[in-house]
Design a protein around this motif. Structure first.
Motif, short mmCIF file in Angstrom:
data_model
loop_
_atom_site.label_atom_id
_atom_site.label_comp_id
_atom_site.label_asym_id
_atom_site.label_seq_id
_atom_site.Cartn_x
_atom_site.Cartn_y
_atom_site.Cartn_z
N ALA A 116 0.83 -1.21 0.00
CA ALA A 116 0.00 0.00 0.00
C ALA A 116 0.87 1.25 0.00
N GLU A 117 1.97 1.22 0.75
CA GLU A 117 2.86 2.39 0.79
C GLU A 117 3.60 2.56 -0.53
N LEU A 118 3.96 1.46 -1.18
CA LEU A 118 4.58 1.54 -2.49
C LEU A 118 3.62 2.18 -3.49
N ALA A 119 2.35 1.77 -3.42
CA ALA A 119 1.35 2.37 -4.32
C ALA A 119 1.18 3.85 -4.06
N GLY A 120 1.45 4.29 -2.83
CA GLY A 120 1.35 5.71 -2.49
C GLY A 120 2.68 6.44 -2.56
N ASP A 121 3.67 5.82 -3.21
CA ASP A 121 5.00 6.42 -3.38
C ASP A 121 5.71 6.68 -2.05
N GLU A 122 5.40 5.88 -1.04
CA GLU A 122 6.08 5.99 0.26
C GLU A 122 7.14 4.89 0.34
N ILE A 123 8.21 5.03 -0.43
CA ILE A 123 9.20 3.97 -0.55
C ILE A 123 9.96 3.74 0.76
N GLU A 124 10.19 4.81 1.54
CA GLU A 124 10.91 4.63 2.80
C GLU A 124 10.08 3.81 3.79
N GLY A 125 8.78 4.11 3.86
CA GLY A 125 7.90 3.33 4.74
C GLY A 125 7.83 1.88 4.31
N ALA A 126 7.76 1.66 2.98
CA ALA A 126 7.72 0.29 2.47
C ALA A 126 9.01 -0.45 2.82
N ALA A 127 10.14 0.23 2.71
CA ALA A 127 11.43 -0.40 3.01
C ALA A 127 11.51 -0.83 4.47
N HIS A 128 10.95 0.00 5.37
CA HIS A 128 10.95 -0.34 6.80
C HIS A 128 10.20 -1.64 7.04
N GLN A 129 9.05 -1.81 6.37
CA GLN A 129 8.26 -3.02 6.55
C GLN A 129 8.96 -4.24 5.96
N ILE A 130 9.56 -4.08 4.79
CA ILE A 130 10.24 -5.21 4.14
C ILE A 130 11.43 -5.68 4.96
N ASP A 131 12.19 -4.73 5.51
CA ASP A 131 13.33 -5.11 6.35
C ASP A 131 12.88 -5.95 7.54
N ALA A 132 11.76 -5.54 8.15
CA ALA A 132 11.23 -6.28 9.30
C ALA A 132 10.77 -7.67 8.89
N VAL A 133 10.15 -7.78 7.71
CA VAL A 133 9.69 -9.09 7.22
C VAL A 133 10.86 -10.02 6.98
N ILE A 134 11.90 -9.53 6.33
CA ILE A 134 13.06 -10.37 6.03
C ILE A 134 13.74 -10.84 7.31
N ALA A 135 13.79 -9.97 8.31
CA ALA A 135 14.42 -10.35 9.59
C ALA A 135 13.69 -11.54 10.21
N VAL A 136 12.36 -11.52 10.16
CA VAL A 136 11.57 -12.62 10.74
C VAL A 136 11.65 -13.86 9.84
N ALA A 137 11.51 -13.66 8.52
CA ALA A 137 11.50 -14.78 7.59
C ALA A 137 12.83 -15.53 7.56
N SER A 138 13.89 -14.88 7.94
CA SER A 138 15.19 -15.56 8.00
C SER A 138 15.20 -16.61 9.10
N ARG A 139 14.41 -16.38 10.16
CA ARG A 139 14.34 -17.32 11.28
C ARG A 139 13.18 -18.30 11.11
N ARG A 140 12.07 -17.83 10.52
CA ARG A 140 10.88 -18.68 10.38
C ARG A 140 10.28 -18.49 8.99
N PRO A 141 10.91 -19.04 7.97
CA PRO A 141 10.41 -18.84 6.60
C PRO A 141 9.15 -19.65 6.35
N THR A 142 8.24 -19.08 5.58
CA THR A 142 7.06 -19.80 5.10
C THR A 142 6.87 -19.48 3.63
N GLU A 143 6.18 -20.38 2.93
CA GLU A 143 5.99 -20.21 1.49
C GLU A 143 5.19 -18.95 1.18
N SER A 144 4.17 -18.65 1.99
CA SER A 144 3.31 -17.50 1.69
C SER A 144 4.08 -16.19 1.80
#
Length: 454
Positions: free
Chosen positions: A380-408
């Motif tokens: 949603a933030e990417l669609a609103g041109d809020e790239i910094e906000g989107a980056a913050h969320q993606i970094d948090a997702v990758i940090a968790v997914a590195s410990r507990r990856p799921t297909e979805s």
């Protein structure tokens, strides 16, 4: 099979080996059952037994359709003859078929007082034996209580535990549950065991789904539904239909997802949130098909179910559909529908979902769901041109997914990367860095051994 007038090989061998007394025969049978179970690595064989009533019938030549497959296997081991031979005519097997004792060869029409007395005593003895057999149980209240406690622990910790080790633990519990169901227990205990088996197969379906094994997930879900049917539990029927619908949604089969939701809605849950989940899944499937009217109606229906929901889900944990999850499903729905207004609504819903998930104690946080809510917020933030906000969320997702990856989560990261690459922000420094981070994460995940993906 030998007719009732012919002497069977079973009758002859029982007499020849001195096994005419039921308890003597039973001891030999149990020894044979333990041996063949060990030799064939099949624990179910060790539990084979024959009731005194059945034994009495067989020794009188009343064989019916013969023994069940597991019982036949133990008898074959005991006598070293096939079941077909054992319950066929003794003369066909080349055995000496001398007359059996008179007590087992009563002529039709005999009416002496002694015979009548023997008949009455035998019938009473058989009834008493059956009563004792009916009271036997391979499971008691303590075993069921422990099984329920294990299930409650698993469903409460599943959302923040590695998937593969948990899968192995659940598999062991499911096998134990199946073994108990193959034994004898009172009807009330049987219902409880089917309920437990349904939950455990449902967890295995969810875990298979998280590991990207969609076909295996569907198989587990089908078995879970059969067990829920045997238990007569509407809440589980509804929840499992939701799991099946969810699998179809992720397999790009939204029409099948909607069909399964409608099937699940036929079952009114005893309590809990299963119908909220169904409506929320339907909203995403309709949105995937571009059916905005139906999608919004399903979101409204989910809100109505939320107002009506009473009590907590049983056993709770991952089977519950909390408000945070409802909000992020609604956010996904709005993203599929697209347009500025829906994107703004999606951002607000996803932000609320993230806040609700983060408010839970760390040990109770649903890490995979939190990551998916963050993915919706990032899109949603990417669609609103809020790239910094989107980056913050993606970094948090990758940090968790590195410990507990799921297909979805992995698939959603790939979806985000494609959207980012196609947007003006994709060529910015932050955008390029994000794409590189996602690529490195997915490469590292693909290089992990299977056991490391939990």
């Amino acid at each position: 099979m030998a007719s009732d007038q012919e002497i069977s090989l079973f009758q002859v061998l029982v007499q020849q080996r001195g096994l005419g007394e039921y308890l003597v025969f039973l001891k030999q049978l149990q020894t044979a059952a333990a041996e063949v179970a060990r030799l064939e690595h099949n624990p179910a064989l060790a539990k084979v037994t024959i009731g005194e009533r059945q034994f009495s019938r067989w020794t009188r030549g009343q064989h019916g359709s013969g023994p069940r497959p597991l019982t036949a296997r133990v008898l074959e081991h005991l006598f070293q003859r096939s079941a077909r031979e054992l319950f066929g005519p003794a003369r066909a097997a080349g055995e000496r078929s001398s007359r059996l004792p008179a007590a087992q060869c009563i002529e039709p029409g005999a009416s002496s007082d002694a015979h009548t007395r023997d008949l009455l005593m035998t019938a009473a003895s058989e009834s008493a034996s059956f009563a004792a057999y009916a009271e036997q149980s391979n499971v008691g209240p303590h075993s069921l209580e422990q099984l329920s406690a294990d299930i409650r622990r698993i469903v409460s910790t599943y959302p923040n535990r590695p998937v593969v080790p948990l899968f192995e633990e659940v598999l062991s519990l499911r096998d134990r549950c199946f073994e108990l169901l193959e034994g004898r227990q009172p009807p009330a205990y049987t219902s409880d065991l089917y309920l437990a088996a349904s939950v455990l197969c449902g967890i295995l379906a969810n875990a298979s789904f998280d590991l990207g094994a969609y076909r295996e997930a569907e198989t587990q879900a089908r078995t879970a539904f059969v067990c829920a049917e045997q238990a007569g539990h509407n809440g589980l029927r509804s929840w499992i239909r939701g799991t099946q619908a969810l699998i179809c949604y992720w397999e790009e089969r939204p029409h099948d997802a909607i069909r399964l939701v409608k099937s699940g809605e036929q079952y009114v849950p005893e309590n809990g949130t299963a119908h909220i989940r169904l409506a929320s899944i339907a909203a995403r499937a309709h949105a995937r098909l571009g059916q905005e009217h139906d999608a919004v109606a399903a979101l409204r229906r989910a809100d109505e179910y939320r107002e009506q929901a009473a009590d907590d889900d049983i056993p709770g944990g991952m089977l519950a559909f909390p408000l945070a999850k409802q909000r992020f499903y609604a956010a996904t729905t709005r993203l599929w529908l697209g347009g500025d207004a829906n994107n703004r609504e999606a951002a607000a819903l996803a932000e609320e979902a993230v806040a609700l998930y983060e408010s839970a104690p760390p040990e109770n946080q649903r890490l995979g769901e939190l990551s998916l809510a963050r993915m919706d917020l990032a899109l949603a933030e990417l669609a609103g041109d809020e790239i910094e906000g989107a980056a913050h969320q993606i970094d948090a997702v990758i940090a968790v997914a590195s410990r507990r990856p799921t297909e979805s989560v992995s698939r959603r990261l790939g979806q985000f990367a494609r959207r980012l690459a196609a947007s003006p922000a994709g060529t910015s420094a932050i955008g390029l860095s994000l794409q590189d981070g996602i690529m490195q994460h997915r490469r590292a995940r693909n290089e992990l051994p299977a056991g490391g993906r939990g």
